[in-house]
Design a protein around this motif. Sequence first.
Motif, short mmCIF file in Angstrom:
data_model
loop_
_atom_site.label_atom_id
_atom_site.label_comp_id
_atom_site.label_asym_id
_atom_site.label_seq_id
_atom_site.Cartn_x
_atom_site.Cartn_y
_atom_site.Cartn_z
N ILE A 126 81.44 6.68 -29.42
CA ILE A 126 81.25 6.00 -28.13
C ILE A 126 79.77 6.07 -27.78
O ILE A 126 79.27 7.09 -27.29
CB ILE A 126 82.09 6.65 -27.00
CG1 ILE A 126 83.55 6.73 -27.38
CG2 ILE A 126 81.88 5.91 -25.68
CD1 ILE A 126 84.26 5.41 -27.51
N ALA A 159 90.40 9.07 -29.32
CA ALA A 159 89.04 8.55 -29.16
C ALA A 159 88.04 9.49 -29.82
O ALA A 159 88.10 10.70 -29.63
CB ALA A 159 88.71 8.39 -27.67
N LEU A 163 90.13 8.43 -22.33
CA LEU A 163 90.34 7.61 -23.52
C LEU A 163 91.41 8.19 -24.43
O LEU A 163 91.98 7.48 -25.24
CB LEU A 163 89.03 7.43 -24.29
CG LEU A 163 87.96 6.59 -23.60
CD1 LEU A 163 86.70 6.54 -24.45
CD2 LEU A 163 88.46 5.19 -23.30
N ALA A 194 87.54 0.35 -26.90
CA ALA A 194 87.75 1.72 -27.40
C ALA A 194 89.03 2.35 -26.85
O ALA A 194 89.29 3.51 -27.11
CB ALA A 194 86.55 2.58 -27.03
N THR A 215 78.87 0.91 -26.08
CA THR A 215 80.17 0.64 -26.70
C THR A 215 81.12 0.06 -25.65
O THR A 215 81.18 0.54 -24.52
CB THR A 215 80.79 1.95 -27.26
OG1 THR A 215 79.91 2.47 -28.26
CG2 THR A 215 82.17 1.73 -27.83
#
Length: 86
Positions: A29, A24, A20, A38, A33
């Motif tokens: 998360i 992130a 991510l 994201a 999620t």
Amino acid sequence: MEGTATALELRVRTVLLPVLGPAADGSAIGPDTDLWGAGLDSLGAVSLMAGLEDEFGIEFPDALLTRETFSTVNRILDAVGSLEAS
């Protein structure tokens, strides 16, 4: 959250969070999620899949190579758990 995370979930997160990227927020998360929301993209999903295969010694069959499989931590856990059991 990490206090209640299973060992399997922690391993998945170890692979997921670098995919991510540094922006992130791992604590944001949750299990459900939307990972695409994201920041996960198709290239990241391929990296995630390869990382999970390496981490768990599994191979995702074509039937699981869908956006839905990699849409949440819980869906990833379900897929990895089913592949480890077989």
